[in-house]
Motif scaffolding. Sequence first.
Motif, mmCIF file in Angstrom:
data_model
loop_
_atom_site.group_PDB
_atom_site.id
_atom_site.type_symbol
_atom_site.label_atom_id
_atom_site.label_comp_id
_atom_site.label_asym_id
_atom_site.label_seq_id
_atom_site.Cartn_x
_atom_site.Cartn_y
_atom_site.Cartn_z
ATOM 1 N N ILE A 114 0.843 -1.200 0.000
ATOM 2 C CA ILE A 114 0.000 0.000 0.000
ATOM 3 C C ILE A 114 0.878 1.250 0.000
ATOM 4 O O ILE A 114 0.649 2.202 -0.741
ATOM 5 N N SER A 115 1.916 1.200 0.808
ATOM 6 C CA SER A 115 2.794 2.349 0.947
ATOM 7 C C SER A 115 3.596 2.592 -0.334
ATOM 8 O O SER A 115 3.764 3.725 -0.778
ATOM 9 N N HIS A 116 4.094 1.517 -0.938
ATOM 10 C CA HIS A 116 4.835 1.654 -2.208
ATOM 11 C C HIS A 116 3.996 2.439 -3.208
ATOM 12 O O HIS A 116 4.454 3.422 -3.788
ATOM 13 N N LEU A 117 2.748 2.035 -3.374
ATOM 14 C CA LEU A 117 1.924 2.675 -4.397
ATOM 15 C C LEU A 117 1.384 4.036 -3.947
ATOM 16 O O LEU A 117 1.182 4.925 -4.778
ATOM 17 N N ALA A 118 1.214 4.200 -2.642
ATOM 18 C CA ALA A 118 0.680 5.468 -2.137
ATOM 19 C C ALA A 118 1.684 6.607 -2.297
ATOM 20 O O ALA A 118 1.304 7.775 -2.357
ATOM 21 N N HIS A 119 2.971 6.263 -2.345
ATOM 22 C CA HIS A 119 3.985 7.309 -2.486
ATOM 23 C C HIS A 119 4.089 7.847 -3.911
ATOM 24 O O HIS A 119 4.769 8.843 -4.150
ATOM 25 N N LEU A 120 3.445 7.164 -4.862
ATOM 26 C CA LEU A 120 3.589 7.572 -6.259
ATOM 27 C C LEU A 120 2.290 8.201 -6.761
ATOM 28 O O LEU A 120 1.206 7.700 -6.472
ATOM 29 N N PRO A 121 2.396 9.290 -7.522
ATOM 30 C CA PRO A 121 1.175 9.954 -7.996
ATOM 31 C C PRO A 121 0.263 9.004 -8.792
ATOM 32 O O PRO A 121 -0.954 9.040 -8.638
ATOM 33 N N GLN A 122 0.881 8.138 -9.608
ATOM 34 C CA GLN A 122 0.037 7.235 -10.411
ATOM 35 C C GLN A 122 -0.666 6.195 -9.536
ATOM 36 O O GLN A 122 -1.687 5.627 -9.933
ATOM 37 N N GLY A 123 -0.127 5.985 -8.319
ATOM 38 C CA GLY A 123 -0.738 5.025 -7.413
ATOM 39 C C GLY A 123 -1.846 5.623 -6.565
ATOM 40 O O GLY A 123 -2.666 4.928 -5.985
ATOM 41 N N ARG A 124 -1.876 6.970 -6.518
ATOM 42 C CA ARG A 124 -2.860 7.647 -5.661
ATOM 43 C C ARG A 124 -4.283 7.500 -6.200
ATOM 44 O O ARG A 124 -5.238 7.522 -5.444
ATOM 45 N N VAL A 125 -4.369 7.364 -7.519
ATOM 46 C CA VAL A 125 -5.690 7.393 -8.159
ATOM 47 C C VAL A 125 -6.673 6.416 -7.517
ATOM 48 O O VAL A 125 -7.790 6.773 -7.195
ATOM 49 N N GLU A 126 -6.224 5.191 -7.315
ATOM 50 C CA GLU A 126 -7.143 4.203 -6.737
ATOM 51 C C GLU A 126 -6.710 3.829 -5.320
ATOM 52 O O GLU A 126 -6.975 2.719 -4.846
ATOM 53 N N GLY A 127 -6.046 4.777 -4.661
ATOM 54 C CA GLY A 127 -5.488 4.518 -3.332
ATOM 55 C C GLY A 127 -6.518 4.077 -2.305
ATOM 56 O O GLY A 127 -6.300 3.117 -1.564
ATOM 57 N N LYS A 128 -7.660 4.749 -2.278
ATOM 58 C CA LYS A 128 -8.665 4.461 -1.255
ATOM 59 C C LYS A 128 -9.220 3.054 -1.419
ATOM 60 O O LYS A 128 -9.317 2.283 -0.472
ATOM 61 N N LYS A 129 -9.572 2.762 -2.638
ATOM 62 C CA LYS A 129 -10.161 1.465 -2.948
ATOM 63 C C LYS A 129 -9.153 0.368 -2.585
ATOM 64 O O LYS A 129 -9.505 -0.668 -2.018
ATOM 65 N N ARG A 130 -7.890 0.627 -2.926
ATOM 66 C CA ARG A 130 -6.857 -0.376 -2.713
ATOM 67 C C ARG A 130 -6.728 -0.730 -1.237
ATOM 68 O O ARG A 130 -6.747 -1.910 -0.864
ATOM 69 N N ALA A 131 -6.619 0.307 -0.395
ATOM 70 C CA ALA A 131 -6.392 0.044 1.030
ATOM 71 C C ALA A 131 -7.543 -0.786 1.602
ATOM 72 O O ALA A 131 -7.313 -1.811 2.256
ATOM 73 N N ALA A 132 -8.774 -0.371 1.316
ATOM 74 C CA ALA A 132 -9.924 -1.084 1.871
ATOM 75 C C ALA A 132 -9.960 -2.524 1.369
ATOM 76 O O ALA A 132 -10.167 -3.468 2.144
ATOM 77 N N ALA A 133 -9.707 -2.709 0.071
ATOM 78 C CA ALA A 133 -9.804 -4.055 -0.510
ATOM 79 C C ALA A 133 -8.730 -4.983 0.049
ATOM 80 O O ALA A 133 -9.002 -6.138 0.388
ATOM 81 N N MET A 134 -7.513 -4.463 0.169
ATOM 82 C CA MET A 134 -6.424 -5.327 0.626
ATOM 83 C C MET A 134 -6.589 -5.701 2.096
ATOM 84 O O MET A 134 -6.321 -6.831 2.502
ATOM 85 N N ILE A 135 -7.044 -4.734 2.889
ATOM 86 C CA ILE A 135 -7.228 -5.018 4.316
ATOM 87 C C ILE A 135 -8.351 -6.030 4.503
ATOM 88 O O ILE A 135 -8.254 -6.966 5.294
#
Lengths: 639, 219, 250
Positions: free
Chosen positions: C186-207
């Motif tokens: 989550i952190s790897h992708l959250a640090h990158l602008p291209q990873g921010r786009v679906e950041g919210k969805k990602r965190a909830a889904a992975m957890i």
Amino acid sequence: MGITLDAKIPSGNIADKWDKHKFESKLVNPANRRKFTVLVVGTGLAGASAAATLAEQGYKVKTFCFQDSPRRAHSIAAQGGINAAKNYRNDGDSVYRLFYDTIKGGDYRAREANVHRLAQVSVNIIDQCVAQGVPFAREYGGYLDNRSFGGTQVARTFYAAGQTGQQLLLGAYSALSRQIEQGAIESHTRTEVLDIVVVNGRARGIITRHLITGEVKRHMGDAVLLCTGGYSTVFFLSTNAMGCNVTATWRAHKKGAVFANPCFTQIHPTSIPVHGENQSKLTLMSEGLRNDGRVWVPKAKNDKRRAEDIPEAERDYYLEERYPSFGNLVPRDVASRAAKKVCDEGRGVGSSGQSVYMDFRDSIKRLGKQVITEKYGNLFDMYHKITGENPMEQPMRIYPAPHYTMGGLWVDYNLMSTIPGLFVLGEANFSDHGANRLGASALMQGLADGYFVIPYTLANYFGATTLEKVDTQNPAFGDAENTVKERLNRILSVKGNRTVDSFHKELGRAMWDNCGMSRNAEGLTKTIEHISKLRDEFWNTVRVPGDANYVNPELEKAGRVADFLEFSELMCRDALSRNESCGGHFREEYQTEDNEARRDDENYCYVAGWEFNGVGKEPTLHKEQLVFDNVKLTQRSYK
Amino acid sequence: MAYISRFTKYSIGKKIIMGISGLGLCVFALVHLSGNFLLLKGQAEFNAYADILHNKIPGFVAVELGLAACFIVHMWMGISLAIQNRNARPQQYAVKKSNTTSLGSSTMAYTGTYFILFLIIHLMNIKFAFLPKPIVDPSIDKYTVTAMVLAQPAWSFFYIISSIILGIHLSHGFYSAFQSLGIAGEKTTPKLLIAARIYGLVIAVGYSYIAVSMLMLHR
Amino acid sequence: MSASTISVTLKIWRQKNPQDKGHFETYPITVSTDASFLEMIDQLNGDLIVQGKDPVAFDHDCREGICGMCGAMVNGYAHAHEKATTLCQTHMRSFKNGEEIVIEPWRASAFPIIKDLMVDRSSFDKIIQSGGYISVSTGSAPDANATPISKIAADHAFASAACIGCGACVAACPNASAMLFVSAKISHLAHLPQGRVEGKKRAAAMIDRMDELGFGNCTNHRECEAACPKEIKLENIALMNREFLTAEFA
């Protein structure tokens, strides 16, 4: 079956071939794509990128890997970087220059059209990887950084610290994972492919064994993609992973796929040397160390003094002496051979006498310990961990190690082997690196094949072919499954007294001594006999405990070693038939007066494609003549 | 309610609720401690303070209820997480060594459970004046009630031990709450770890000091 | 290299299959101090095969500390006692002559034992499949230099992306929690602008997926960070919690 190796190179100017070919290729309507099943074997850079891309386009994809996760394929271990003709440095790089450097670096034994296409798509790879979130190194301005690599005069290598392969593979794995979640890919892990099923001359399936349950299973597909990597582990000790093997490509070869240039192997000059009989693996020390490390051995034979006790005048900095203009930075093949030469003379160091010093003393004096730590701290730590010796206090000891194999299954411009429907990608094919691969080009090729080449050429195959309906009840599947099961039972039934590893080590030693860094006709002939005897001994005395119904790593290993015992013979025969020295293939009989490789373009400017005629039987050689319309053939010189 | 149940479906949701309620209780522990120091000032001062709390502040009952809610939620989430953790490793290691586990972090469930028991006894002691023996006199003041309990060495000892155990719980819980709420980082974490230890120490020493002083005073 | 040998006693967990109860078996062995830990097991297996006994099953592949396939609890430490070192990179010179070495598989309900030291870590793949990626199809990427990304962000992303997915964090955690693994991605992708786009969805889904798979919870013991061979930082978990909070409230 009369085989002709038709590379199907598109006509026209080298720079236009790929675009022209893409336009002329047949397409598959998006709605029809899901009717095609593609079996992808191996989930490294080539396999994962191909599987993800094809699934995104709508094909039904199944992936297979022997590891417990697709993310663990050995692409992950690549350190240095990935080349791309982006010319972000403004230092004169271009698609054509990358093409030119790769052809020259390969010692003029690669196919021009393929290499040019590789250089063309290299730029798209970097874009794709960045979009996936691959954390390439950047400069403070926020733009991508580059480093330079051996064999080139521009900085075109993109990197992520010393873990570029890992980051690129995790990128491809993430794309793969997304498609698995969407149900477009069925992922089979801990599953080994043991045979290719050919129905009416086309590859239509595979036979697998699940490495936990032992289940042998049939899988039908409309095309099979082998992305199974190289065969350096034929030497037992190599920088490859323990599980790397030749099984899938070898069994495809036995089913009719021509194997090309098997003797073209790359020996990397800077590996941590062998310490003893029980060693299982060689670890690479990045080539970059040669920027600041001076390579030397004592001038006297059998000099057992400690490095620091040998005075300057009694040291032989042999690379600097022999190659004053390139010095310690000569290409991989040249550096490796030079190290072997001094060790053969009895001037090697360490308890085995099979290593040379790479000394940082002068650089430490010049730059200070801190600068050296910043540049190489990681590598020094790794070396220290493995050897227990600190390179800050005593010189590193290095020795060449098998690293990459340029040879592989023969493929045409479409990456299709001589079995229609069987495509081969990445290190597993032979196509792009000729007789020697340049640093940072392996990652480029794997991803080029998977992301940007196969989606077009596979569609063209599907679009241009009428595939009959086949299911796993077809007798060809039954035959293949029986062959696989019989072979497993045969291995288990020997119940002899020698371990699989002992055979692998003996084979590896023989190959290293006679079909490694330098080869000669006598040694190769002797080794072919040796292999044949060893193969007989294997089938009479190997001991594999347990059964085939549950986890049995010895059984897996035995199957792979049995294949190596057949394949290694082909390597030797290929080396024996190529009466010239080029790239990684050095025949002692064919060298210049000052011991450099002597190429023979008049007689050997071809791809050697071998057709299988039975185990222990002489294979048939088919030649694909290499035509160089764009690059002028010259002798490589690094003096 | 649906929102809360969705939130608590996630392990991290539970952790965040745990952290918020925990921090609420941390604040209470400090306020309660500073108020209790008035015990050392004298009967009149302490009773005046108790009077203000209970009779002069409008809606104090709401605060008390909020506090009770914090306790219940903290406990509930804690138990639910502990069950999840236990199920995550049914078979323990034969040999397991730790690198970083602290006294606080490894005993959270035990110190937490102990604290529940303590709380019940404590409320019986002071709030309901039921222990050590039931007092029915409605005019008795809070100071006297407290003094009666702490005057007995055994009770005083019980309070000292409980203070230390609470301190241990908080020495990890305080840091942990911030981490759960995402307020931690490469620079903040080491500071938080130290702050949590200091905080735990203040709680343990503070409450013990009061218990010892009261014992000395009224023995 | 100092080519000396040491004699040690191995106490290894043997378990035929998931149904078997399993037990420890003891094997004395004399081994070169230059051998790696896995080479030591290779040597033991060679002896066992010749004696007609069942060799010890263990996962391994690259043997250079990057594939993440190897791993076992050695004397109570995930990947043995050396800091930032995988089991394959641990060498016998870091053990003492005469020492008893207890070797156990990773233990977690989400990592069921397959045989001996082999465990099934496919739950990690399932977590990544739930959202550990940027949804970009091949061919749709803009030029790599179109979006500048600060070196600091890129370096942070890289440090988190260095995770090899070996499972040591789960193994070392007293609660068998996978939060370090999940938060690293989550952190790897959250640090990158291209990873921010679906950041919210990602965190909830992975957890969500992580919980479903039966991993434990983080109680901030920090054992995962200490055991991680790639030194993935605990701060990633705080960042993941923040991502989760903003996903829920922002």
